[in-house]
Structures are given as structure tokens and as C-alpha cells.
Scaffold this motif. Structure first.
Motif, mmCIF file in Angstrom:
data_model
loop_
_atom_site.group_PDB
_atom_site.id
_atom_site.type_symbol
_atom_site.label_atom_id
_atom_site.label_comp_id
_atom_site.label_asym_id
_atom_site.label_seq_id
_atom_site.Cartn_x
_atom_site.Cartn_y
_atom_site.Cartn_z
ATOM 1 N N ILE A 1 39.390 -43.819 -8.222
ATOM 2 C CA ILE A 1 38.157 -43.979 -9.003
ATOM 3 C C ILE A 1 38.158 -45.340 -9.680
ATOM 4 O O ILE A 1 39.149 -45.728 -10.307
ATOM 5 C CB ILE A 1 38.040 -42.883 -10.084
ATOM 6 N N LYS A 2 37.064 -46.066 -9.526
ATOM 7 C CA LYS A 2 36.883 -47.297 -10.278
ATOM 8 C C LYS A 2 35.922 -46.940 -11.399
ATOM 9 O O LYS A 2 34.705 -46.898 -11.197
ATOM 10 C CB LYS A 2 36.286 -48.343 -9.330
ATOM 11 N N PRO A 3 36.432 -46.624 -12.600
ATOM 12 C CA PRO A 3 35.574 -45.982 -13.607
ATOM 13 C C PRO A 3 34.587 -46.921 -14.301
ATOM 14 O O PRO A 3 33.594 -46.457 -14.817
ATOM 15 C CB PRO A 3 36.582 -45.412 -14.602
ATOM 16 N N CYS B 1 39.495 -52.085 -13.183
ATOM 17 C CA CYS B 1 40.657 -51.522 -12.494
ATOM 18 C C CYS B 1 40.292 -50.195 -11.821
ATOM 19 O O CYS B 1 39.175 -49.694 -11.976
ATOM 20 C CB CYS B 1 41.792 -51.304 -13.490
ATOM 21 N N SER B 2 41.223 -49.656 -11.045
ATOM 22 C CA SER B 2 41.019 -48.344 -10.430
ATOM 23 C C SER B 2 42.120 -47.379 -10.844
ATOM 24 O O SER B 2 43.246 -47.793 -11.108
ATOM 25 C CB SER B 2 41.038 -48.453 -8.904
ATOM 26 N N VAL B 3 41.775 -46.104 -10.874
ATOM 27 C CA VAL B 3 42.744 -45.044 -11.135
ATOM 28 C C VAL B 3 43.015 -44.330 -9.815
ATOM 29 O O VAL B 3 42.085 -44.014 -9.085
ATOM 30 C CB VAL B 3 42.187 -44.021 -12.145
ATOM 31 N N LEU C 1 45.601 -49.271 -10.684
ATOM 32 C CA LEU C 1 45.826 -50.444 -9.844
ATOM 33 C C LEU C 1 44.702 -51.455 -9.977
ATOM 34 O O LEU C 1 43.712 -51.208 -10.656
ATOM 35 C CB LEU C 1 46.048 -50.053 -8.383
ATOM 36 N N ASP C 2 44.917 -52.596 -9.327
ATOM 37 C CA ASP C 2 43.971 -53.716 -9.384
ATOM 38 C C ASP C 2 43.866 -54.262 -10.800
ATOM 39 O O ASP C 2 42.821 -54.165 -11.445
ATOM 40 C CB ASP C 2 42.591 -53.263 -8.853
ATOM 41 N N LEU C 3 44.957 -54.846 -11.267
ATOM 42 C CA LEU C 3 45.033 -55.360 -12.634
ATOM 43 C C LEU C 3 45.139 -56.881 -12.652
ATOM 44 O O LEU C 3 45.941 -57.461 -13.381
ATOM 45 C CB LEU C 3 46.212 -54.707 -13.364
HETATM 46 MG MG MG Z 1 39.745 -52.882 -6.559
#
Ligand code: MG
Ligand code: ATP
Ligand code: ZN
Ligand code: MG
Length: 465
Positions: A141-143, A402-404, A433-435
Motif C-alpha cells: 500500500i502506498k498510503p 513510501c509504501s507499506v 519501503l521506498d524511502l
Molecule cells: Mg514506490
């Protein structure tokens, strides 16, 4: 992994975002993340190689020294920089080309620097594949931003009532980025109320855009369609999920059994998002109420008369609370940050050598983190204050993008880490991820974009007099 014996046949295309392309190892639970560049840049090979050379170690440092201490050890995997043979990277790039979605092909994979990032494959569960289990399900999930801005620098009232994601939807639709509006609202997901979270997740399933992906055994099984006009196949997803929720098949007596499966699936995601990450805690966790301002977005489809119901606030150690806390480092809003950015720019024009000392482009180390943590709350007119707030803003931007990853699989009775559900029981793990660091130079663009989104929203939703 023996770096001198890298073989492109051991890797396959896994996915990509706007900035990077990811390949996964066929046997080990590992992925390689490689940078991408606009295809016109690839003519300047030396320059792009140098960029990647600096950028990949910067990404790791930023994750290790800045985001990990802020978001928590257990959620963040910083990975390691790997130096790859150029021949391997070129072969890999050829191999994955045909798998790439068309809408991502405006960029090309970096084949010049030989620099990559090695990370655990978070769509898998470590050690899980050693047993004869059903493959893990992973929900990504990209919240996006989970709060309404509260800064006194805001000039448009609607920003205090309608969240950025919901406003941005109208702008994206007008620009052809998506064909349908998403009914997902981040404020519902971050509310901590099970009812609102349920609605948010349901809306993500109905219109995933780039905010939801689902994997099974490391393979992508559900995401937005390449052809934006096509609806994602919820029925296919239900077929995939059915074996994981055997008991819901009988539950509704054949009457809409698909609904029952989705319902249980959403409950599992909710529980994981509200848990402390991967351990089975007893007792009611302490709730935090992070938002001082109105916690509801006026554009959300969640019925307003139900808002008072339920248990609000996120458990303190939950992944969403952690992300929200970091997002809220943006407490001036872009409207308050932009003048400070200009103060920094003016200063650097006069003293260009100060750029290094002020760590504008890194290095992202403990000293950068100190500036983020110890920035004074009151503006004393100094360049140090301006730099501190700009750093904080950029850190918040990373947390807004970011994504969870929630990865789960059915577990055996004796296994320790379980979601405490009646039935069935799952082993699970939650990661972020994606930080990546967001560029300092991006601030003027963010300022303009904010104005465009808000103005477009006001024009498109307010009926002409
Ligand atoms: Mg991403
Ligand atoms: P964005 O456009 O969202 O900024 P990005 O270009 O920065 O994306 P990532 O989000 O890091 O790239 O990676 C792209 C995709 O690759 C992710 O959405 C995810 O599906 C997959 N991916 C990335 N890292 C991992 C990992 N460690 N394990 C499994 N899958 C991963
Ligand atoms: Zn909203
Ligand atoms: Mg990214």
C-alpha cells in the motif's frame, strides 16, 4: 551472492516505480533495485553514471541514518550497495525490457554505473518457502499523506478540509493520468477506526491506481491495469484468496461467498496495520491522537454520521502511526517552506561553499539527522532555521511517498508470530519501503504543483455563480 558470478538468468523482472526498476532472484529471497533515467538523459552516459554512483549510497545512508531511526528498526530494511558487472546489467536490461509496462517506458534502466541496491524480497516471508506451505500473500500500500495541514501559512481554506490526495485526484483525472477517480482517502486509512480503515481498503481494491499491489508467492496478481480504462479483476483476486480463507466459503452459505473472502482479507490487512509489526501482543495497545486538526476529509465517501462511532487513534507502535508521525514533520506546509527555501537559496548565492556544511545534498549521516531533530520551533531569521525546516520537510515528503508491505501466510498452531484472529491464523510481517531522499531542488516544483492542484480543485468543485 557472488558479485563476480552474476548471471542475468538468475533474476527476473519484479516491478518498478518512477525512479527505480526492481528484479528478484529466482531462488533467494532477494531483490536488486536499479535506478532509472529519462531516456533522453542516457546520451550523457558519463553524467548519469556519476549521478547513480553518488545516489545509490545516498539512498542507503538516508534510510539507515534518517528514516530508520524515525520509523523504527523493525520496519525498515536499508539494504546494501552492490557493484555489479556492467555486462550483467546490460544483459539484465535487455532481458526485462519486454516485461515492462508501457506507461513506465519513458525511462530507461541505468546500465552505466554498475551500481545497485540489494534488499530482502519483502513479498516473501524468510524461511517460509522451506516448508510446504501455501505461498505468502503480500499487500503493498502506498498510503500517501494521512493528515490535513494545520500550518498558519496556508492561504486557501479548502486545504484544511479536503486532503491532498483527494484534491490531487481531480487534477490527475483532468490531465489524463487516470481515467476514474479513486474513492480512497488516506485520512480514513490513518484514522485507526476499523470501520473507516475497512472503507479505505475497500476503495483501494476497487480502484488501486498506484496505491495498491497484491503479490502471491512473489508474483504480482493484482494492480492497476496498464490500460487505464480497464477495471482490475476483483473476481480473479477472490479466486486467488479463497484457499487462504477456507472457513469464509461456508460462512455465507453460498450467498455472495466472494464478499466474505474479501471481507476477511481486509480484516487481516487492518489487523496487521494496527499491530506492532510482527509480534503477538496481549492487551489493548496505547492509542495516539496525532492530529490536532480536523481528522476527517470532506471529500471522503465515508458517511459523516458514522464518524463518531468506533475506536479512534492509531496504536503507538503501529506502522501507520510511525509513518504519520514522520509525515507531520511537515508542519509549515509547502506554503511556509517555500519562503524558507528562498532564504537558503539567497544565502547560498552569497556563500556557495556553505552548501556542503549545510548538507543540502547530503551526506545523509548522523549530523544531518541532528539538524532534523534539533531544529528550533521559532524562526529566528537564521539560515540554520531555514535549512532545518527544509530538511524536515524533505523527510516528511519521503514518508508521504513510501509504501507499506504486509506479507502473510497461514501458519501452524505452534508458530509464534501470529495475527490474533479467531480463524484462520497467519504468520505475518510488516515493512516500509521506498524511502529515498526527495531532492532539495524539487521544492519550487512542489510549491507550483500545490497551487495548481488547489486552484484546479476549487474550479472543478465550486459551481459557477
Ligand atoms: Mg514506490
Ligand atoms: P515510486 O514511483 O513509488 O517512488 P520507486 O521508483 O522509488 O517507486 P520502489 O517503490 O522502491 O521504486 O520499487 C518499485 C516496486 O518494486 C515497488 O512498488 C515494489 O512493488 C517493488 N519492490 C521494491 N523494493 C522491494 C523489495 N525489497 N521487495 C519486494 N518488492 C520490492
Ligand atoms: Zn481525502
Ligand atoms: Mg520512490
Amino acid at each position: 551472492m557472488e558479485l563476480d558470478k552474476m548471471d542475468e538468468n538468475d533474476w527476473k523482472y519484479h516491478g518498478e516505480g518512477n525512479k527505480s526498476l526492481v528484479v528478484s532472484h529466482l531462488q533467494h529471497c532477494k531483490v536488486l533495485r536499479l535506478l532509472k533515467f529519462p531516456s533522453e538523459d542516457s546520451a550523457h552516459t558519463r553524467q548519469t553514471a556519476e549521478q547513480a554512483f553518488r545516489h545509490i549510497p545516498n539512498i542507503v545512508d538516508y534510510s539507515k541514518y534518517v528514516m530508520k531511526p524515525l520509523l523504527g528498526e523493525k520496519y525498515v530494511h536499508s539494504g546494501e550497495v552492490v557493484k555489479l558487472p556492467l555486462d550483467f546489467v546490460r544483459q539484465l536490461s535487455l532481458k526485462v525490457q519486454q516485461e515492462r509496462p508501457e506507461l513506465r517506458c519513458d525511462k530507461v534502466m541505468d546500465t552505466f554505473s554498475g551500481c545497485g541496491l540489494c534488499l530482502p524480497n519483502l513479498t516473501q516471508l524468510p524461511l517460509h518457502h522451506l516448508r510446504d506451505h501455501s505461498p505468502p500473500i503480500c499487500v503493498e500500500i502506498k498510503p500517501k499523506c494521512g493528515f490535513l495541514p494545520f500550518s498558519r501559512h496556508i492561504t486557501k481554506e479548502c486545504k484544511r478540509k479536503v486532503c491532498r490526495f483527494c484534491m490531487h485526484q481531480h487534477y490527475k483525472l483532468a490531465n489524463g493520468k487516470w481515467k476514474r477517480l479513486s474513492r480512497y482517502c488516506p485520512l480514513d486509512l490513518f484514522s485507526g477506526s476499523k470501520q473507516r480503515m475497512y472503507v479505505a481498503l475497500k476503495n483501494l481494491l476497487e480502484e488501486p491506481q498506484n496505491n495498491l499491489k497484491i503479490f502471491k508467492g512473489g508474483e504480482l496478481i493484482f494492480s492497476c491495469k496498464d490500460d487505464a480504462k480497464q477495471q482490475p479483476e476483483l473476481n480473479d483476486l477472490i479466486q486467488h484468496l479463497r484457499p487462504y480463507f477456507p472457513h469464509s466459503n461456508s460462512l455465507y452459505n453460498g450467498h455472495q461467498p466472494g464478499k466474505a473472502v474479501l471481507n476477511e482479507f481486509i480484516q487481516v490487512i487492518c489487523s496487521a496495520l494496527l499491530s506492532g509489526g510482527d509480534s503477538n501482543r496481549s492487551g489493548e495497545p496505547r492509542k495516539v491522537h496525532l492530529s490536532e486538526s480536523r481528522p476527517h476529509c470532506e471529500a471522503s465517501p465515508f458517511p459523516r454520521d458514522l464518524l463518531r462511532n468506533g475506536n479512534h487513534g492509531l496504536p503507538k507502535d503501529s506502522v501507520l502511526a510511525k509513518i504519520l508521525q514522520v509525515q507531520m514533520l511537515d508542519n509549515l506546509d509547502i506554503e511556509g517552506i517555500y519562503p524558507l527555501y528562498k532564504r537558503v537559496e539567497q544565502y547560498l548565492e552569497e556563500f556557495p561553499r556553505e552548501r556542503n556544511r549545510l548538507q543540502i545534498d547530503g551526506p545523509y549521516n548522523e549530523s544531518f539527522m541532528d539538524t532534523v531533530k534539533n531544529c528550533p520551533t521559532e524562526d529566528d531569521g537564521s539560515v540554520e532555521y531555514a535549512v532545518g525546516k527544509v530538511h524536515q520537510y524533505r523527510v516528511a515528503m519521503t514518508a508521504k511517498d513510501c509504501s507499506v508491505m504486509i506479507t502473510f501466510a497461514p501458519c501452524e498452531e505452534d508458530e509464534e508470530h501470529q495475527l490474533n484472529l479467531e480463524k484462520p491464523r497467519f504468520t505475518y510481517s510488516v515493512s516500509i519501503l521506498d524511502l529515498d531522499p526527495k531532492p532539495y531542488e524539487g521544492i519550487p516544483h512542489q510549491y507550483k504543483l500545490d497551487t495548481k492542484i488547489v486552484n484546479y480543485y476549487l474550479r472543478s468543485t465550486q459551481a459557477p455563480p
